[in-house]
Design a protein around this motif. Structure first.
Motif, PDB file in Angstrom:
ATOM      1  N   HIS A 258       0.771  -1.082   0.048  1.00  0.00           N
ATOM      2  CA  HIS A 258      -0.113  -0.067   0.027  1.00  0.00           C
ATOM      3  C   HIS A 258       0.845   1.314   0.113  1.00  0.00           C
ATOM      4  CE1 HIS A 258      -2.827  -2.888   2.283  1.00  0.00           C
ATOM      5  NE2 HIS A 258      -3.177  -2.538   1.268  1.00  0.00           N
ATOM      6  N   THR A 259       2.089   1.362   0.894  1.00  0.00           N
ATOM      7  CA  THR A 259       2.650   2.582   1.100  1.00  0.00           C
ATOM      8  C   THR A 259       3.348   2.664  -0.359  1.00  0.00           C
ATOM      9  OG1 THR A 259       3.023   2.013   3.311  1.00  0.00           O
ATOM     10  CG2 THR A 259       4.665   3.245   2.328  1.00  0.00           C
TER      11      THR A 259
ATOM     12  N   ARG B  50       2.864   6.086  -2.443  1.00  0.00           N
ATOM     13  CA  ARG B  50       3.904   7.221  -2.725  1.00  0.00           C
ATOM     14  C   ARG B  50       4.099   7.491  -4.145  1.00  0.00           C
ATOM     15  NH1 ARG B  50       8.146   4.895   2.009  1.00  0.00           N
ATOM     16  NH2 ARG B  50       7.592   5.958   3.538  1.00  0.00           N
ATOM     17  N   GLN B  51       4.108   6.270  -5.030  1.00  0.00           N
ATOM     18  CA  GLN B  51       4.408   6.444  -6.321  1.00  0.00           C
ATOM     19  C   GLN B  51       3.163   7.342  -7.190  1.00  0.00           C
ATOM     20  OE1 GLN B  51       7.299   5.099  -8.216  1.00  0.00           O
ATOM     21  NE2 GLN B  51       7.987   5.259  -6.148  1.00  0.00           N
ATOM     22  N   ILE B  52       1.978   7.084  -6.613  1.00  0.00           N
ATOM     23  CA  ILE B  52       0.897   7.769  -7.300  1.00  0.00           C
ATOM     24  C   ILE B  52       0.483   9.014  -6.855  1.00  0.00           C
ATOM     25  CG2 ILE B  52      -1.524   7.399  -8.040  1.00  0.00           C
ATOM     26  CD1 ILE B  52       0.423   5.460  -9.579  1.00  0.00           C
ATOM     27  N   TRP B  53       0.413   9.237  -5.453  1.00  0.00           N
ATOM     28  CA  TRP B  53      -0.089  10.566  -4.806  1.00  0.00           C
ATOM     29  C   TRP B  53       1.328  11.266  -4.186  1.00  0.00           C
ATOM     30  CZ3 TRP B  53      -3.073   6.074  -5.018  1.00  0.00           C
ATOM     31  CH2 TRP B  53      -4.407   6.455  -5.590  1.00  0.00           C
TER      32      TRP B  53
ATOM     33  N   ALA C 230       3.213  12.454   1.033  1.00  0.00           N
ATOM     34  CA  ALA C 230       2.445  12.815   1.983  1.00  0.00           C
ATOM     35  C   ALA C 230       0.994  12.099   2.131  1.00  0.00           C
ATOM     36  CB  ALA C 230       1.970  14.413   1.534  1.00  0.00           C
ATOM     37  N   TYR C 231       0.888  11.187   1.347  1.00  0.00           N
ATOM     38  CA  TYR C 231      -0.457  10.266   1.097  1.00  0.00           C
ATOM     39  C   TYR C 231       0.049   8.840   1.368  1.00  0.00           C
ATOM     40  CZ  TYR C 231      -2.675  14.242  -1.086  1.00  0.00           C
ATOM     41  OH  TYR C 231      -3.401  15.394  -1.548  1.00  0.00           O
ATOM     42  N   ALA C 232       0.943   8.685   2.145  1.00  0.00           N
ATOM     43  CA  ALA C 232       1.699   7.281   2.342  1.00  0.00           C
ATOM     44  C   ALA C 232       0.885   6.290   3.297  1.00  0.00           C
ATOM     45  CB  ALA C 232       3.062   7.250   2.741  1.00  0.00           C
ATOM     46  N   ASP C 233      -0.042   7.221   3.986  1.00  0.00           N
ATOM     47  CA  ASP C 233      -0.763   6.388   4.928  1.00  0.00           C
ATOM     48  C   ASP C 233      -2.346   6.599   4.724  1.00  0.00           C
ATOM     49  OD1 ASP C 233      -1.311   9.140   5.568  1.00  0.00           O
ATOM     50  OD2 ASP C 233      -0.809   8.682   7.767  1.00  0.00           O
ATOM     51  N   GLN C 234      -2.505   6.922   3.530  1.00  0.00           N
ATOM     52  CA  GLN C 234      -4.083   7.025   3.209  1.00  0.00           C
ATOM     53  C   GLN C 234      -4.519   5.721   2.369  1.00  0.00           C
ATOM     54  OE1 GLN C 234      -5.673   9.910   4.054  1.00  0.00           O
ATOM     55  NE2 GLN C 234      -3.839  10.354   5.373  1.00  0.00           N
ATOM     56  N   GLN C 235      -4.836   4.732   3.062  1.00  0.00           N
ATOM     57  CA  GLN C 235      -4.961   3.671   2.502  1.00  0.00           C
ATOM     58  C   GLN C 235      -6.470   3.575   2.209  1.00  0.00           C
ATOM     59  OE1 GLN C 235      -4.097  -0.130   4.579  1.00  0.00           O
ATOM     60  NE2 GLN C 235      -2.038   0.665   5.101  1.00  0.00           N
ATOM     61  N   ASN C 236      -7.182   4.238   2.763  1.00  0.00           N
ATOM     62  CA  ASN C 236      -8.804   4.387   2.120  1.00  0.00           C
ATOM     63  C   ASN C 236      -8.758   4.922   0.733  1.00  0.00           C
ATOM     64  OD1 ASN C 236     -11.476   4.087   2.640  1.00  0.00           O
ATOM     65  ND2 ASN C 236     -11.707   6.232   2.426  1.00  0.00           N
ATOM     66  N   LEU C 237      -7.823   5.950   0.397  1.00  0.00           N
ATOM     67  CA  LEU C 237      -7.800   6.756  -0.771  1.00  0.00           C
ATOM     68  C   LEU C 237      -7.330   5.528  -1.859  1.00  0.00           C
ATOM     69  CD1 LEU C 237      -7.877   9.208  -2.789  1.00  0.00           C
ATOM     70  CD2 LEU C 237      -5.320   9.480  -2.107  1.00  0.00           C
ATOM     71  N   LEU C 238      -6.437   4.708  -1.703  1.00  0.00           N
ATOM     72  CA  LEU C 238      -6.090   3.587  -2.491  1.00  0.00           C
ATOM     73  C   LEU C 238      -7.129   2.700  -2.510  1.00  0.00           C
ATOM     74  CD1 LEU C 238      -4.004   2.170  -4.126  1.00  0.00           C
ATOM     75  CD2 LEU C 238      -3.085   1.246  -2.125  1.00  0.00           C
ATOM     76  N   ARG C 239      -7.935   2.171  -1.693  1.00  0.00           N
ATOM     77  CA  ARG C 239      -8.911   1.340  -1.658  1.00  0.00           C
ATOM     78  C   ARG C 239      -9.960   1.597  -2.619  1.00  0.00           C
ATOM     79  NH1 ARG C 239      -7.905   0.074   3.870  1.00  0.00           N
ATOM     80  NH2 ARG C 239      -9.074   1.635   4.398  1.00  0.00           N
ATOM     81  N   VAL C 240     -10.391   3.030  -2.367  1.00  0.00           N
ATOM     82  CA  VAL C 240     -11.474   3.306  -3.451  1.00  0.00           C
ATOM     83  C   VAL C 240     -11.014   3.498  -4.732  1.00  0.00           C
ATOM     84  CG1 VAL C 240     -12.800   5.654  -3.814  1.00  0.00           C
ATOM     85  CG2 VAL C 240     -12.237   4.997  -1.634  1.00  0.00           C
ATOM     86  N   ASN C 241      -9.941   3.830  -5.016  1.00  0.00           N
ATOM     87  CA  ASN C 241      -9.310   4.014  -6.557  1.00  0.00           C
ATOM     88  C   ASN C 241      -9.136   2.399  -7.197  1.00  0.00           C
ATOM     89  OD1 ASN C 241      -8.488   6.771  -7.546  1.00  0.00           O
ATOM     90  ND2 ASN C 241      -8.403   6.850  -5.583  1.00  0.00           N
TER      91      ASN C 241
END
Length: 240
Positions: A187-188, A192-195, A198-209
């Motif tokens: 996830h991390t 980091r690669q996409i966002w 600063a978004y390294a701990d935003q797993q919900n953002l990744l799950r939605v996408n």
């Protein structure tokens, strides 16, 4: 047979892919040797972290099967040291099944993680995927797997021959998975690669996408065949 003798025999026999198996359990080494010694590979073995590092430098293997519980150092440390000078594919084979252990090994540089016990068929498939990917100097311009096709130069995605419209973020997410097809991505790392960091701990953002992307490229998003969830760790694009 000594390492140098094996290397000479390997070169004389047509340079088969070299596998380095790192495990301190004799029974496991015996099992893996029997499962993989089919004539397709030249197999080398190490039972400690230090001998593994020495063998990796001497043999220059095409793939490493790495246990984590070694008598002299943790397998994660072995991975980190190998990664200081080599990008050889590393598949972890371990009884450790916690999310922290998986993420730690993958973040250290492992390419895949299998929990013992595992099937021989699955291990062989993971080895084939890792070797196939490592032999490609750059990602193929067109990725195909089943009904999914991604033409990287054209930024074009089709499913069953029908073009699929993705948002810029969805495309970049799919492109990242395509260029690392078969590899477990944490996830991390994806965040980091996409966002960005600063978004390294935003797993919900990744799950939605990921969910949105699956809706567009999977025939049954509830049972995805392309983007596979590695529970608690990340995702993997499962090639055929």
């Amino acid at each position: 047979m000594a390492i140098q003798e094996k290397l000479e025999a390997n070169d004389a026999g047509g340079a088969k892919p070299r596998l380095l198996i790192v495990d301190d359990e004799v029974a496991v080494l015996r099992f893996l040797r029997a499962a993989l010694d089919t004539g397709e590979f030249t197999i080398f073995e190490a039972e400690t972290g230090h001998t593994a590092l020495a063998a990796a430098a001497a043999v220059r293997p095409d793939l490493i099967l790495q246990d984590l519980g070694l008598p002299d150092m943790d397998g994660v440390e072995v991975i980190k040291r190998v990664r200081e000078w080599s990008q050889v594919p590393i598949i972890v084979l371990s009884v450790r099944e916690s999310e922290d252990d998986k993420v730690g090994a993958l973040d250290a540089g492992a390419d895949d993680y299998l929990i013992k016990p595992f099937s021989v068929g699955e291990l062989q498939a993971r080895i084939r995927v890792s070797l196939r990917r490592s032999l490609q100097e750059a990602p193929e311009p067109v990725y195909r797997s089943g009904d999914l096709e991604v033409a990287l130069p054209l930024r074009k995605v089709t499913v069953d021959g029908v073009e699929v419209q993705l948002t810029p973020t969805e495309y970049e997410l799919l492109r990242l998975l395509v260029t690392h097809a078969g590899k477990v991505m944490t996830h991390t790392h994806i965040l980091r690669q996409i966002w960005g960091a600063a978004y390294a701990d935003q797993q919900n953002l990744l799950r939605v996408n990921i969910s949105n992307l699956r809706q567009k490229i999977e025939k049954d998003p509830s049972r995805p065949r392309h983007i596979v969830t590695e529970l608690g760790v990340g995702y993997r694009l499962k090639g055929e």
